[in-house]
Every structure is written in structure tokens, then in C-alpha cells.
Design a protein around this motif. Structure first.
Motif, PDB file in Angstrom:
ATOM      1  N   HIS A  22      12.275 142.416 -24.917  1.00 55.57           N
ATOM      2  CA  HIS A  22      12.112 142.534 -26.389  1.00 55.57           C
ATOM      3  C   HIS A  22      11.639 141.346 -27.143  1.00 55.57           C
ATOM      4  O   HIS A  22      12.196 140.178 -27.087  1.00 55.57           O
ATOM      5  CB  HIS A  22      13.451 142.771 -26.822  1.00 55.57           C
ATOM      6  N   LEU A  60      27.382 144.614 -24.814  1.00 56.93           N
ATOM      7  CA  LEU A  60      26.029 144.861 -25.557  1.00 56.93           C
ATOM      8  C   LEU A  60      26.385 144.759 -27.065  1.00 56.93           C
ATOM      9  O   LEU A  60      25.489 144.083 -27.607  1.00 56.93           O
ATOM     10  CB  LEU A  60      25.596 146.250 -25.004  1.00 56.93           C
ATOM     11  N   PHE A  63      26.329 141.220 -28.351  1.00 59.62           N
ATOM     12  CA  PHE A  63      25.123 140.717 -28.467  1.00 59.62           C
ATOM     13  C   PHE A  63      24.166 141.288 -29.610  1.00 59.62           C
ATOM     14  O   PHE A  63      23.535 140.489 -30.356  1.00 59.62           O
ATOM     15  CB  PHE A  63      24.564 140.866 -27.123  1.00 59.62           C
ATOM     16  N   LEU A  64      24.088 142.652 -29.774  1.00 59.32           N
ATOM     17  CA  LEU A  64      23.328 143.422 -30.429  1.00 59.32           C
ATOM     18  C   LEU A  64      23.728 142.736 -31.959  1.00 59.32           C
ATOM     19  O   LEU A  64      22.693 142.303 -32.731  1.00 59.32           O
ATOM     20  CB  LEU A  64      23.439 144.717 -30.498  1.00 59.32           C
ATOM     21  N   TYR A  67      21.861 139.391 -32.283  1.00 58.81           N
ATOM     22  CA  TYR A  67      20.449 139.513 -32.187  1.00 58.81           C
ATOM     23  C   TYR A  67      19.722 140.087 -33.362  1.00 58.81           C
ATOM     24  O   TYR A  67      18.638 139.937 -33.884  1.00 58.81           O
ATOM     25  CB  TYR A  67      20.123 140.337 -30.932  1.00 58.81           C
ATOM     26  N   ASP A 172      16.232 152.110 -27.336  1.00 56.85           N
ATOM     27  CA  ASP A 172      16.976 150.651 -27.262  1.00 56.85           C
ATOM     28  C   ASP A 172      18.313 150.776 -28.196  1.00 56.85           C
ATOM     29  O   ASP A 172      18.512 151.600 -28.836  1.00 56.85           O
ATOM     30  CB  ASP A 172      16.261 149.334 -27.038  1.00 56.85           C
ATOM     31  N   SER A 173      19.076 149.651 -28.268  1.00 54.59           N
ATOM     32  CA  SER A 173      20.341 149.283 -29.079  1.00 54.59           C
ATOM     33  C   SER A 173      21.693 150.142 -28.312  1.00 54.59           C
ATOM     34  O   SER A 173      21.478 150.442 -27.130  1.00 54.59           O
ATOM     35  CB  SER A 173      19.965 149.886 -30.466  1.00 54.59           C
ATOM     36  N   HIS A 200      15.878 152.721 -22.478  1.00 53.67           N
ATOM     37  CA  HIS A 200      16.977 152.008 -21.718  1.00 53.67           C
ATOM     38  C   HIS A 200      18.146 153.129 -21.197  1.00 53.67           C
ATOM     39  O   HIS A 200      18.435 154.127 -22.298  1.00 53.67           O
ATOM     40  CB  HIS A 200      17.715 151.220 -22.719  1.00 53.67           C
ATOM     41  N   GLU A 203      22.642 151.105 -18.785  1.00 56.03           N
ATOM     42  CA  GLU A 203      23.056 149.694 -18.581  1.00 56.03           C
ATOM     43  C   GLU A 203      24.478 149.941 -18.938  1.00 56.03           C
ATOM     44  O   GLU A 203      25.278 149.323 -18.098  1.00 56.03           O
ATOM     45  CB  GLU A 203      22.098 149.184 -20.052  1.00 56.03           C
ATOM     46  N   HIS A 224      16.708 148.868 -17.268  1.00 57.40           N
ATOM     47  CA  HIS A 224      18.142 148.928 -16.731  1.00 57.40           C
ATOM     48  C   HIS A 224      18.343 149.837 -15.765  1.00 57.40           C
ATOM     49  O   HIS A 224      17.832 149.641 -14.360  1.00 57.40           O
ATOM     50  CB  HIS A 224      19.187 148.775 -17.680  1.00 57.40           C
ATOM     51  N   ASP A 281      14.308 140.837 -20.658  1.00 58.79           N
ATOM     52  CA  ASP A 281      15.166 141.144 -21.553  1.00 58.79           C
ATOM     53  C   ASP A 281      15.199 140.508 -22.786  1.00 58.79           C
ATOM     54  O   ASP A 281      14.251 140.726 -23.662  1.00 58.79           O
ATOM     55  CB  ASP A 281      16.584 141.682 -21.163  1.00 58.79           C
ATOM     56  N   ASP A 282      15.926 139.634 -23.059  1.00 60.24           N
ATOM     57  CA  ASP A 282      15.873 139.007 -24.310  1.00 60.24           C
ATOM     58  C   ASP A 282      16.294 137.282 -24.001  1.00 60.24           C
ATOM     59  O   ASP A 282      17.441 136.776 -23.933  1.00 60.24           O
ATOM     60  CB  ASP A 282      17.239 139.322 -25.162  1.00 60.24           C
TER      61      ASP A 282
HETATM   62  N1  HPA Z   1      19.994 147.001 -24.505  1.00 62.28           N
HETATM   63  C1  HPA Z   1      19.912 147.831 -25.472  1.00 62.28           C
HETATM   64  N2  HPA Z   1      19.234 147.314 -26.434  1.00 62.28           N
HETATM   65  C2  HPA Z   1      18.660 145.970 -26.650  1.00 62.28           C
HETATM   66  C3  HPA Z   1      18.902 145.347 -25.284  1.00 62.28           C
HETATM   67  C4  HPA Z   1      19.450 145.810 -24.294  1.00 62.28           C
HETATM   68  O1  HPA Z   1      19.696 145.077 -23.323  1.00 62.28           O
HETATM   69  N3  HPA Z   1      18.199 144.078 -25.817  1.00 62.28           N
HETATM   70  C5  HPA Z   1      17.851 144.347 -27.088  1.00 62.28           C
HETATM   71  N4  HPA Z   1      17.938 145.548 -27.613  1.00 62.28           N
END
Ligand code: HPA
Ligand code: ZN
Length: 342
Positions: A22, A60, A63-64, A67, A172-173, A200, A203, A224, A281-282
């Protein structure tokens, strides 16, 4: 397992493709702070150290949240260029010779940044990387699955004006509660417009979501796909149909998708002959680019020399390059392996 210096050099040098990356996840703290300053955007954190400390995630969603907050510093075409260029320069140093790159249009258009600004900045950097490094790339805009279908439809319409620059549509997301089935119609339209599809799945979500991505969204790859292992029939199907999985070991560790890299499904999947690949990934958030992902998984599960070659070849076979292009890149892997052994 400790890997020796020569094996480490072999892994770092092998020509590889990156297929799950990403671009917003490559925004390193230093550049994020520079852009925040340049654009007068206020962030919750104001030093590289603080940002690094904040990068500790239970799942997740945690993190989102960080991010998406980080992405608010991206305003101008130059910002998108700078971020993309920084990634490509790093990827080149790690012997990535082809990259298929995700971006999240809605993350920007929902803040009033135009789709054109985003894609023009990214695309210019891709052109420059091709000229300067010979690194080829393709673009995959992803639809945010936690937003509504109407927003996805609007985004697809914007994407359609840039058909020549775009290889596929992704998803994603936040996964759980947002199954692939929610986007069946949008993905139908995407395919009717000539786009390939990826998603995705598996995951944090169940193996059932992987089935949905395959059967309803007709994806060419699963991003994933860790939880596929819970369903024996699915594993057999992935193996028979050679449907690629784009694994991201350090991401899985950071987001607690796996508790220990030793328990990562990659080894089992490789042994079962699945088309698995290694990606970052990131990388700015998960502590490593593609080579660090190869190296940590190699240490944890004891990858063999031949398995590294298979993974590098898989990365091209699973790509959206033409058969002829794939062969050209795979020959490079074979040549590298032959010269390394001499
Ligand atoms: N999963 C889902 N959405 C995402 C991810 C991820 O690993 N990385 C950035 N957006
Ligand atoms: Zn991802």
C-alpha cells in the motif's frame, strides 16, 4: 534458526517482484513530518520517535486508525510523488524489479483531494522509476470495504477515466463485517470495464471470505489469505487453480494475525505447492520492506535456498505481467541463482 551471511546476501540480491504494497503504508515518519510541516497539517505526534512508539497495534483496526491519520499530510501532487518515489528508490535497493502497487483513493477524495492529484503524483514517480532504475510497476486502486457501496461505485467511475494506468481493482481496510459479497456488483462492473480484480481476504476474516472473493469477485489473487488453512477444501482449490496468495509476514506479526512467525502458514502452504509470495504490506508501519520480510520468515521457519528461488519466481508468476514478460524476469532469477552458486 540463524541464517548465514551468504544466504542473507542471496536473499537480498535475488530479483523479485512486490505484489502487496500500500503506497500510503510506505510513508516513513520523517517524510510524514516534513509533509505535515509543508502543508500545515496538525498531527497527534510530532517526532519520529513518538510516531515509532505509536506503531504498536492490537489488531488491524488500531493500525488502520493511525494509517489513515498519517495519510492526512498528503495534499499536493508533489506529496504523492515524493512518497511514491521514496518507496521506489528503496525497492530498487532491495532488488525489486517489478511492483504492483495499491493506493486508497477514498482516503484522499473523502478529504477533498482530487483523484487526479493522487494518481498523477503516483504515476509520475512510476514513470521516473522506469527510466532511472528500469523498475516496472502497475497500479491497483483499492476500494475501502468499511465504506458504503455508493462510495465504491463513485470511485470506480473515477478509476475508469484512467484505464490505461490501472491494472486491477482491489479491496482493503476493515475486513470483519465487510465481506466480499458486499462489493459483488461493483466488482462485476469493474470486470466489465476490463479490470482484473484482487481482494484482501482471510487476514482477520474467515476462510469463507476467501471463497467469496474467489466466487463472487472473481479475483486473480488473494491478499493475505492466512485463514485459508482452516478450510482443507479451500487449500486444495487454491493449489489446483494456482490462485496466488500475497503474504506479508511482518504485517501479520505486527497486527497479531499470527502470534509467532514460526506459526506462519507460509511454510505449510509452500510445502503444499501453493502459489505463495512474500511482500511488505505497509513497510513504514510494520518494521521492514520486502527483504526484511524474506529474512525474518527465513529465520523463523527455516526457508531453504530452493524455496527462496520458488518464492522469487512465484512473485513474477503471480503478477499481472504478460507471459512473455514473466519469462523474461524468471530468466533473471535463474541466471542470478546460477551465478551465485558458481
Ligand atoms: N489490511 C487491510 N487493509 C489495509 C491493510 C491490511 O493489511 N494495509 C493497508 N490497508
Ligand atoms: Zn494489505
Amino acid at each position: 534458526m540463524h541464517i548465514n551471511k551468504s544466504f542473507e546476501e542471496f536473499i537480498k540480491g535475488i530479483p523479485k517482484a512486490e505484489l502487496h504494497l500500500h503506497i500510503e503504508g510506505t510513508l516513513e515518519p520523517k517524510l510524514m513530518l516534513e509533509l505535515a510541516k509543508r502543508n500545515k497539517v496538525k498531527l497527534k505526534y510530532d517526532s519520529v520517535d513518538e510516531l515509532h512508539k505509536a506503531y504498536s497495534f492490537k489488531n488491524l483496526q488500531e493500525f488502520l486508525d493511525i494509517y489513515y491519520a498519517g495519510a492526512t499530510v498528503l495534499i499536493t501532487e508533489q506529496d504523492f510523488y515524493d512518497m511514491t518515489w521514496a518507496y521506489l528508490a528503496k525497492a530498487h535497493l532491495q532488488n525489486v524489479i517489478h511492483a504492483e502497487i495499491f493506493f486508497d483513493p477514498q482516503t484522499h477524495t473523502n478529504r477533498g483531494i482530487s483523484f487526479d492529484t493522487v494518481i498523477n503524483g503516483i504515476h509520475k514517480a512510476l514513470e521516473d522509476a522506469k527510466t532511472k532504475f528500469g523498475l516496472t510497476a502497475k497500479l491497483i486502486p483499492c476500494l475501502l470495504r468499511d465504506l458504503d457501496v455508493e462510495s465504491a461505485v463513485q470511485t470506480l467511475n473515477q478509476v475508469c477515466s484512467y484505464k490505461n494506468w490501472i491494472a486491477a481493482i482491489g479491496l482493503d481496510s476493515a475486513e470483519v463485517g465487510n465481506p466480499p459479497s458486499k462489493f459483488k456488483e461493483v466488482f462485476n462492473t469493474a470486470r466489465q470495464n476490463g479490470f482484473l480484480t484482487v481482494a484482501h481476504a482471510g487476514e482477520e476474516g474467515p476462510a469463507e471470505y476467501v471463497w467469496e472473493a474467489i466466487n463472487l469477485l472473481k479475483v486473480s489473487r488473494i491478499d493475505h489469505g492466512n485463514n485459508s488453512l482452516d478450510d482443507e477444501k479451500l487449500v486444495d482449490y487454491l493449489s489446483e487453480q494456482k490462485i496466488p496468495l500475497t503474504f506479508c509476514p511482518l504485517s501479520n506479526l505486527k497486527l497479531k494475525v499470527v502470534t509467532d512467525l514460526k506459526k506462519h502458514p507460509l511454510k505449510t502452504m509452500l510445502e503444499k505447492g501453493l502459489m505463495v509470495t512474500i511482500n511488505s504490506d505497509d513497510p513504514a508501519y510494520f518494521g521492514g520492506y520486502v527483504n526484511e520480510n524474506y529474512l525474518s520468515i527465513a529465520e523463523s521457519i527455516g526457508l531453504l535456498h530452493d524455496e527462496v528461488c520458488v518464492l522469487a519466481k512465484n512473485s513474477f508468476n503471480a503478477s499481472f505481467l504478460t507471459e512473455q514478460e514473466k519469462q523474461f524476469y524468471i530468466n533473471k532469477v535463474e541466471e542470478y541463482n546460477k551465478n551465485f552458486n558458481e
